[in-house]
Design a protein around this motif. Structure first.
Motif, short mmCIF file in Angstrom:
data_model
loop_
_atom_site.label_atom_id
_atom_site.label_comp_id
_atom_site.label_asym_id
_atom_site.label_seq_id
_atom_site.Cartn_x
_atom_site.Cartn_y
_atom_site.Cartn_z
N ALA A 86 0.83 -1.20 0.00
CA ALA A 86 0.00 0.00 0.00
C ALA A 86 0.86 1.25 0.00
N VAL A 87 0.21 2.38 -0.31
CA VAL A 87 0.80 3.70 -0.12
C VAL A 87 -0.20 4.54 0.66
N LEU A 88 0.33 5.54 1.35
CA LEU A 88 -0.49 6.47 2.12
C LEU A 88 -0.51 7.79 1.36
N ALA A 89 -1.70 8.39 1.16
CA ALA A 89 -1.77 9.59 0.34
C ALA A 89 -2.91 10.50 0.78
N ARG A 90 -2.68 11.81 0.70
CA ARG A 90 -3.75 12.77 0.88
C ARG A 90 -4.81 12.51 -0.19
N ALA A 91 -6.07 12.70 0.18
CA ALA A 91 -7.17 12.36 -0.72
C ALA A 91 -7.13 13.12 -2.04
N PHE A 92 -6.63 14.36 -2.04
CA PHE A 92 -6.63 15.15 -3.27
C PHE A 92 -5.75 14.55 -4.35
N LEU A 93 -4.78 13.71 -3.97
CA LEU A 93 -3.87 13.16 -4.97
C LEU A 93 -4.57 12.27 -6.00
N ARG A 94 -5.74 11.76 -5.65
CA ARG A 94 -6.46 10.96 -6.65
C ARG A 94 -6.84 11.79 -7.87
N HIS A 95 -6.81 13.11 -7.73
CA HIS A 95 -7.14 14.01 -8.84
C HIS A 95 -5.89 14.53 -9.55
N CYS A 96 -4.72 13.98 -9.21
CA CYS A 96 -3.46 14.41 -9.82
C CYS A 96 -2.89 13.27 -10.67
N PRO A 97 -3.13 13.29 -11.98
CA PRO A 97 -2.60 12.22 -12.83
C PRO A 97 -1.07 12.16 -12.79
N LEU A 98 -0.56 10.97 -13.05
CA LEU A 98 0.88 10.75 -13.09
C LEU A 98 1.36 10.65 -14.54
N GLN A 99 2.44 11.34 -14.84
CA GLN A 99 3.09 11.17 -16.13
C GLN A 99 4.17 10.09 -15.95
N VAL A 100 3.97 8.95 -16.59
CA VAL A 100 4.83 7.80 -16.36
C VAL A 100 5.87 7.71 -17.47
N CYS A 101 7.13 7.81 -17.06
CA CYS A 101 8.26 7.75 -18.00
C CYS A 101 8.92 6.39 -17.86
N VAL A 102 9.00 5.66 -18.95
CA VAL A 102 9.65 4.36 -18.97
C VAL A 102 10.81 4.44 -19.95
N ARG A 103 11.90 3.87 -19.56
CA ARG A 103 13.11 3.94 -20.39
C ARG A 103 12.83 3.50 -21.82
N GLU A 104 13.24 4.34 -22.78
CA GLU A 104 13.17 4.06 -24.21
C GLU A 104 11.74 3.88 -24.71
N ARG A 105 10.76 4.48 -24.00
CA ARG A 105 9.37 4.47 -24.47
C ARG A 105 8.79 5.87 -24.31
N PRO A 106 7.75 6.20 -25.08
CA PRO A 106 7.11 7.51 -24.89
C PRO A 106 6.44 7.58 -23.52
N ALA A 107 6.45 8.77 -22.92
CA ALA A 107 5.75 8.96 -21.64
C ALA A 107 4.25 8.83 -21.85
N ARG A 108 3.55 8.37 -20.81
CA ARG A 108 2.10 8.23 -20.88
C ARG A 108 1.49 8.71 -19.56
N TRP A 109 0.19 8.96 -19.57
CA TRP A 109 -0.52 9.41 -18.38
C TRP A 109 -1.31 8.27 -17.76
N GLU A 110 -1.28 8.19 -16.44
CA GLU A 110 -2.09 7.22 -15.71
C GLU A 110 -2.72 7.93 -14.52
N SER A 111 -3.91 7.49 -14.12
CA SER A 111 -4.51 8.07 -12.93
C SER A 111 -3.72 7.61 -11.70
N PHE A 112 -3.76 8.41 -10.65
CA PHE A 112 -2.97 8.13 -9.45
C PHE A 112 -3.31 6.77 -8.87
N GLU A 113 -4.59 6.50 -8.64
CA GLU A 113 -4.97 5.24 -8.00
C GLU A 113 -4.74 4.05 -8.90
N ASP A 114 -5.01 4.19 -10.21
CA ASP A 114 -4.79 3.07 -11.13
C ASP A 114 -3.31 2.72 -11.24
N TYR A 115 -2.46 3.74 -11.19
CA TYR A 115 -1.03 3.48 -11.29
C TYR A 115 -0.60 2.50 -10.20
#
Length: 253
Positions: free
Chosen positions: A146-175
């Motif tokens: 698990a992770v511990l997070a302030r509730a507002f973070l669910r509304h902050c999408p993550l930009q996911v950078c993977v080596r040698e691939r284009p960056a993509r967006w994922e929702s905080f909780e789905d990530y």
């Protein structure tokens, strides 16, 4: 406990100590540098009054690591304060760019992560008008489950950078769900302002302030974790807690 504590003050030069003793936030060493595997990365102060204490701490780290002259040129540098950075395990990092860590240079930190052997960096952007100085005042890792997070973070999408691939967006909780962790939410108004500012002494042993510990125990009851409290009430008045006061230099994994 499985860890060795080092007092960094022992490695501050006499001249630097005179300066250090006048700086208000010198105890909050977490922000100043991070160990990415075998690489030390120096941070850059995002607040002008902290520039001197960052330089003093970098010199002390250099002496600790065998550079008697305190020269820091050998270490990499990133325009980040490391209260904004979390190691998620499995060669993954989470970094916030906001009030203190400069979004314009996020790509440089990602490149340093690749050089250090990491495979994935997730970038979150906490809005500056929330007044949250660093990510560790709103987030922390609770082991592999698990992770511990302030509730507002669910509304902050993550930009996911993977080596040698284009960056993509994922929702905080789905990530986190896709990587086997659930998100435990909290609001400091109902608990403690530094609830998320703890450290792991062992995989299932957390060290928090005495004020935050009872609230943290209630949240992690189902995760088979033990929480130990330490009296740092006076230091918390400086707007930081256990995580801010510590800097891991070597990890078991």
């Amino acid at each position: 406990m499985g860890c060795r504590a080092i007092d960094l003050v022992d490695f501050v030069s006499p001249a630097d100590r005179v300066v250090s003793n006048t700086t208000v936030n010198r105890v909050f060493v977490r922000d100043t540098a991070v160990a990415l595997g075998a690489r030390l990365v120096r941070g850059a102060a995002g607040f002008p009054t902290r520039v001197a204490e960052f330089d003093v701490t970098h010199g002390a780290l250099s002496r600790l690591l065998g550079r008697s002259d305190g020269d820091v040129a050998w270490a990499s540098v990133a325009r980040v304060e490391f209260g904004d950075v979390f190691l998620l395990g499995q060669r993954r990092l989470l970094v916030n760019v906001g009030l203190r860590s400069d979004a314009r240079y996020a790509h440089q930190f990602v490149e340093l992560a690749w050089e250090a052997g990491f495979e994935e960096v997730a970038v979150v952007r906490i809005p500056g008008d929330l007044g949250i100085i660093h990510l560790d005042l709103a987030f922390n890792v609770l082991g592999e489950e698990a992770v511990l997070a302030r509730a507002f973070l669910r509304h902050c999408p993550l930009q996911v950078c993977v080596r040698e691939r284009p960056a993509r967006w994922e929702s905080f909780e789905d990530y986190f769900a896709q990587r086997g962790r659930r998100v435990v939410t909290f609001e400091p108004g109902n608990t403690h302002p530094f609830l998320s500012n703890f450290i792991h002494l062992e995989p299932r042993l957390l060290l928090a302030s005495e004020g935050a510990a009872p609230h943290l125990r209630a949240l992690v009851r189902g995760l088979r974790m033990e929480v130990v409290g330490v009296d740092i009430d006076a230091l918390e008045r400086g707007n930081g807690s256990v995580r801010c006061l510590t800097m891991p230099l070597r990890r078991a994994s």
